[in-house]
Design a protein around this motif. Structure first.
Motif, PDB file in Angstrom:
ATOM      1  N   ARG A 185     -27.536  11.564 -22.904  1.00 28.58           N
ATOM      2  CA  ARG A 185     -28.527   9.522 -23.212  1.00 28.58           C
ATOM      3  C   ARG A 185     -29.228   8.409 -22.343  1.00 28.58           C
ATOM      4  O   ARG A 185     -28.693   8.245 -21.186  1.00 28.58           O
ATOM      5  CB  ARG A 185     -27.260   8.494 -23.710  1.00 28.58           C
ATOM      6  CG  ARG A 185     -27.189   7.711 -24.119  1.00 28.58           C
ATOM      7  CD  ARG A 185     -25.700   6.760 -24.864  1.00 28.58           C
ATOM      8  NE  ARG A 185     -26.163   5.183 -25.215  1.00 28.58           N
ATOM      9  CZ  ARG A 185     -26.063   4.126 -24.873  1.00 28.58           C
ATOM     10  NH1 ARG A 185     -25.978   4.526 -23.414  1.00 28.58           N
ATOM     11  NH2 ARG A 185     -26.224   2.691 -24.970  1.00 28.58           N
ATOM     12  N   THR A 190     -32.986  14.429 -24.559  1.00 27.97           N
ATOM     13  CA  THR A 190     -32.064  13.479 -24.458  1.00 27.97           C
ATOM     14  C   THR A 190     -32.806  12.252 -25.544  1.00 27.97           C
ATOM     15  O   THR A 190     -33.584  12.697 -25.861  1.00 27.97           O
ATOM     16  CB  THR A 190     -33.297  12.597 -23.086  1.00 27.97           C
ATOM     17  OG1 THR A 190     -34.952  12.816 -23.581  1.00 27.97           O
ATOM     18  CG2 THR A 190     -32.809  13.579 -22.098  1.00 27.97           C
ATOM     19  N   GLU A 191     -32.169  11.422 -25.692  1.00 22.36           N
ATOM     20  CA  GLU A 191     -32.188  10.199 -26.477  1.00 22.36           C
ATOM     21  C   GLU A 191     -32.257   9.161 -25.700  1.00 22.36           C
ATOM     22  O   GLU A 191     -31.514   8.666 -24.688  1.00 22.36           O
ATOM     23  CB  GLU A 191     -30.339   9.968 -27.371  1.00 22.36           C
ATOM     24  CG  GLU A 191     -30.042   8.695 -27.773  1.00 22.36           C
ATOM     25  CD  GLU A 191     -29.108   8.424 -28.398  1.00 22.36           C
ATOM     26  OE1 GLU A 191     -29.283   7.169 -28.564  1.00 22.36           O
ATOM     27  OE2 GLU A 191     -28.152   9.115 -27.832  1.00 22.36           O
ATOM     28  N   VAL A 226     -32.430   5.207 -24.914  1.00 23.73           N
ATOM     29  CA  VAL A 226     -31.539   3.962 -24.948  1.00 23.73           C
ATOM     30  C   VAL A 226     -32.087   3.103 -24.702  1.00 23.73           C
ATOM     31  O   VAL A 226     -32.333   3.085 -23.027  1.00 23.73           O
ATOM     32  CB  VAL A 226     -30.498   4.066 -25.225  1.00 23.73           C
ATOM     33  CG1 VAL A 226     -29.875   3.177 -25.460  1.00 23.73           C
ATOM     34  CG2 VAL A 226     -30.232   5.279 -25.490  1.00 23.73           C
ATOM     35  N   TYR A 238     -24.089   5.217 -19.867  1.00 23.96           N
ATOM     36  CA  TYR A 238     -25.043   5.829 -19.958  1.00 23.96           C
ATOM     37  C   TYR A 238     -24.878   6.630 -18.627  1.00 23.96           C
ATOM     38  O   TYR A 238     -23.621   7.733 -18.668  1.00 23.96           O
ATOM     39  CB  TYR A 238     -26.318   5.601 -18.227  1.00 23.96           C
ATOM     40  CG  TYR A 238     -25.841   6.027 -17.301  1.00 23.96           C
ATOM     41  CD1 TYR A 238     -26.810   7.126 -16.881  1.00 23.96           C
ATOM     42  CD2 TYR A 238     -24.729   5.303 -16.758  1.00 23.96           C
ATOM     43  CE1 TYR A 238     -26.254   7.208 -15.169  1.00 23.96           C
ATOM     44  CE2 TYR A 238     -24.460   5.392 -15.297  1.00 23.96           C
ATOM     45  CZ  TYR A 238     -25.494   6.100 -14.764  1.00 23.96           C
ATOM     46  OH  TYR A 238     -24.912   6.317 -13.034  1.00 23.96           O
TER      47      TYR A 238
END
Length: 788
Positions: free
Chosen positions: A614, A644-645, A647, A664
């Motif tokens: 994240r 990878t996300e 945000v 995170y």
């Protein structure tokens, strides 16, 4: 440049010990030896200042400068937790700084306040004797002296909890503060040695501020009882979002050239427009703002017509023709809408042209800021709790490419920082990134495989076969039965079999229980884990440990472990006993031919779960650079099989609700460099400690990655009065920080400051503490472009 800077515990000297700005900033060791001396020297040159220097005789007396800051100061007390960068700037201009910082980031005695300051005794206790400038007085006429030192020490020592202080570093080591032969001599005795003693008493507050908790905690937030700098605080106006500083009539040094200095709180994305309106004279800006000002200079030779940029600049000829046709067509409703759109575009172009015309009065001063942007990895839990995964992330990054992305378009040096504790130009600086290694897709994949994250691991394992079916080494059913079937299944799954025929070559207890070596020199214990030196040494007497030839991943991990310890302790990596690359270069490499396979078109995984991290980034209009860097990092990680996300969160909540709270996996933010790293950097890298309520005390270590040994090195350096020995301890600590791979420095932040061209001695200061008394308008221009 707009970016995120990590919060610091307090604000002292300019930015080097600053608090937060939110302005939306595996042990894999190939050749652990540091860079050669020639490499270090070529990269250790400090960035040049860009301040349009001019002598005092070339600058006029008078005038006002309106300087953009990020906020109205929450407090004027720099030692409180909510002190910010504006607090620091005000303190620089109105309060004593016993030591300032020069262009190389070194502390220097400030003769305006000190005649001398030196360690006069080392045994049995360290004693520092300060001799103050006899002309130095507070704005109320009282001389600066020992009572001010004594009151500040008592307030910041940590012994009286009634004082709400953010940090007590250094002051808690003081045993006593005494008057010398007069109030102008101050004798400070330490209970234990303190190398960073020069960091103390800067800024120095009058005793009226520090003598009582009420004055320290409350009254100093909005007003100062007395000041002692070239300027004094006239007014803090929260409504007007500004702080006005005026000349201090009791200043004994060189008289301030400016009559007043107004610090105006202006959001970063509004500063270019404010410059064009004439309501600002100095403003730190982002690269897009710098580009506009550069375009304005080009426009000057075009009769006021902007070059191909601004509103409607991307309109194609066919689109323009279509717009004209619609505006003059027979369909009245379409024509009216098209005419309105064309009128709005024309107005926007006119406004833009006028702003560009006004922006010709400015120049962009640029240098490298004494701060670096890093990739932070949260090592508290999840995949990144495994140091091998953190190192794999680090080895996947092309730091040179990331630095060039940000700095090359600005014409600034783009060498990635080689240290967490110093920047190029500072005496401490030495490139210790070799303790982690350069970008290597192959090495990153090997580290992931060692941690169990393999190309086939993201797929669900098949159900166990019926009795009698052949099985591979992992226990999964083999379509054709027996070992050959297992090999076929592994190849089909995109996985590489570790260690060859290790099941057939298992070592006998009598031959290998003591750790006897194979051809490769390393084995794994029968439980499947690497036979590290410690595990073999600490095994129970008489216990049987069946060992077998280690798979490539285990060899890789153990070699890296040994070499990291060697390099961090200043030894030669080649002598650490690790494998070597086929070309004979020492380093943390698996034996020839044993590299992990590349991800076959997807993410690596473990137990049917893909490796996904994240990545939290700020979403504000001034954080475009961070988001661009984040996108590049995501693509680099994808190449080694890490998903990878991304945000994006509000700037206001980015640090408090995500980075500081640990919400995170990956994040980007900046740390300022310090002239006193043993003191200021320790809380950033201190090993987190469990609290009584079960939470984790992280100080400022938002990556949650640390070690007892790193803490010990910081403690030793803080008490080492020999500068060379202290520097060596800090460099060893830095090598350990690199090897732990909790944070990866990516690039030194650019410092871009728009300055009215008629101003001198102001702009991109780099390391050096600004001398506010020398800022002024050039004599030939003070009544021209200059603002009075």
């Amino acid at each position: 440049m707009s970016q995120v800077e990590a919060p610091r515990g307090r604000t002292c000297s300019r930015r080097l010990r600053s608090v937060a700005l939110l302005t939306s900033g595996v042990l894999a060791l190939p050749a652990l030896a540091a860079c050669s001396s020639s490499d270090d020297e070529s990269k250790a040159r400090p960035p040049a200042q860009d301040i349009a220097p001019a002598g005092r005789d070339a600058t006029a007396d008078g005038g006002t400068v309106r300087w953009a800051v990020d906020s109205v100061p929450a407090t004027l007390n720099a030692f409180q937790a909510d002190a910010d960068a504006t607090t620091a700037r005000i303190a620089d201009a109105v309060l004593p700084a016993l030591f300032t910082v020069d262009e190389r980031g070194r502390p220097q005695r400030n003769p305006d306040y000190l005649e001398s300051a030196e360690v006069v005794e080392r045994e049995p206790k360290q004693v520092v004797l300060y001799k103050l400038n006899q002309q130095a007085v507070w704005s109320d006429g009282r001389e600066i002296g020992a009572p001010d030192f004594l009151a500040q020490w008592r307030a910041l020592s940590g012994k009286d909890s009634a004082f709400w202080t953010a940090r007590n570093a250094g002051y808690e080591r003081i045993d006593r503060v005494e008057r010398g032969s007069s109030d102008l001599e101050v004798k400070v005795t330490f209970s234990k040695p303190y190398a960073d003693w020069r960091s103390l008493f800067t800024p120095l507050y009058p005793k009226e501020v520090t003598a009582t908790p009420a004055a320290f905690n409350e009254r100093a937030r909005t007003a100062l009882a007395a000041t002692a700098g070239p300027f004094r605080v006239q007014k803090v106006d929260a409504g007007a979002k500004s702080t006005t500083l005026v000349r201090n009539p009791r200043w004994w040094g060189q008289r301030a050239k400016l009559e007043s200095l107004v610090l105006a709180a202006v959001p970063r994305d509004e500063r270019v427009a404010a410059l064009a309106k004439g309501t600002l004279d100095v403003a730190e800006i982002d690269p897009s703002g710098a580009e506009r000002i550069a375009y304005a200079a080009k426009d000057a030779g075009r009769g006021g017509k902007p070059v191909a940029h601004g509103p409607g600049a991307d309109t194609t000829p066919s689109a323009a023709l279509r717009s004209w046709a619609l505006a003059h067509g027979s369909d009245e409703s379409l024509a009216e809408s098209a005419r309105a759109t064309r009128e709005r575009t024309a107005e926007a172009r006119q406004k833009y042209a006028e702003e560009q015309s006004a922006l010709r009065a400015f120049r962009v001063r640029k240098s490298l800021e004494p701060a670096y942007t890093q990739l932070a990895m949260n090592g508290e839990n999840g995949p990144l709790a495994d140091e091998r995964v953190r190192r794999a992330v680090a080895r996947a990054l092309d730091r040179e490419e990331l630095a060039e992305t940000v700095l090359a378009p600005l014409g600034l040096p783009a060498d990635p920082p080689g240290s967490h504790l110093a920047l190029a130009g500072q005496p401490l600086y030495k490139d210790s990134s070799g303790a982690l290694g350069k970008q290597s897709t192959q090495e990153a994949q090997g580290l992931l495989a060692d941690a169990g994250w393999t190309p086939g691991g993201a797929r669900q394992k098949p159900e166990p076969a019926e009795a009698g079916a052949g099985r591979g080494p992992s226990g999964s059913a083999s379509p054709s039965g027996g070992r050959e079937g297992a090999k076929g299944a592994a190849a089909q799954d995109g996985a590489k079999e570790d260690g060859g025929e290790r099941g057939d070559r298992a070592a006998t207890p009598s031959a290998r229980a003591s750790g006897a070596a194979s051809d490769d020199g390393l084995y794994i214990v029968g439980d499947g884990k690497p036979a590290t030196d410690a595990r073999l040494r600490d095994r129970a007497p008489g216990a049987v440990h069946v060992l077998a030839p280690a798979p490539a991943a285990a060899l890789h991990s153990l070699a890296l472990e040994r070499q990291a310890r060697a390099v961090a302790d200043g030894q030669d990596a080649a002598a650490a006993g690790g494998p070597h690359r086929g070309d004979g270069v020492a380093g943390a490499y698996a034996p020839r031919g044993s590299a992990a396979p590349a991800p076959a078109g997807g993410a690596v995984g473990k137990d049917g779960k893909a490796l996904s991290l994240r990545f939290v980034l700020p979403s504000g209009p001034g954080s475009q650079v961070l988001r661009s860097v984040g996108d590049k990092i995501a693509r680099m990680l994808q190449r080694v099989g890490i998903r990878t996300e991304i945000v994006k969160v509000d700037d206001e909540s980015y640090f408090k609700d995500h980075v500081a709270s640990g919400d995170y996996d990956l994040a980007l933010y900046s740390w300022p460099s310090s002239a006193y790293p043993a003191t200021d950097a320790r809380p950033i890298y201190a090993k987190p400690k469990p609290a009584s309520d079960g939470s984790l005390l992280v100080e400022q270590n938002y990556t949650r990655v640390g070690s007892d040994y790193i803490d010990q090195l910081f403690d030793q350096a803080a008490g080492e009065l020999n500068e060379d020995a202290a520097r060596d301890l800090m460099r060893r600590a830095d090598a350990r920080i690199w090897a732990a791979a909790g944070s990866i420095p990516l690039y030194q932040r650019p410092e871009l400051v728009a300055v009215r061209s008629s101003l001198a001695n102001v702009g991109a200061f780099g390391f050096k503490t600004p001398a506010h008394q020398h800022i002024g308008y050039k004599k030939a221009q003070v009544n021209g472009e200059g603002k009075q």
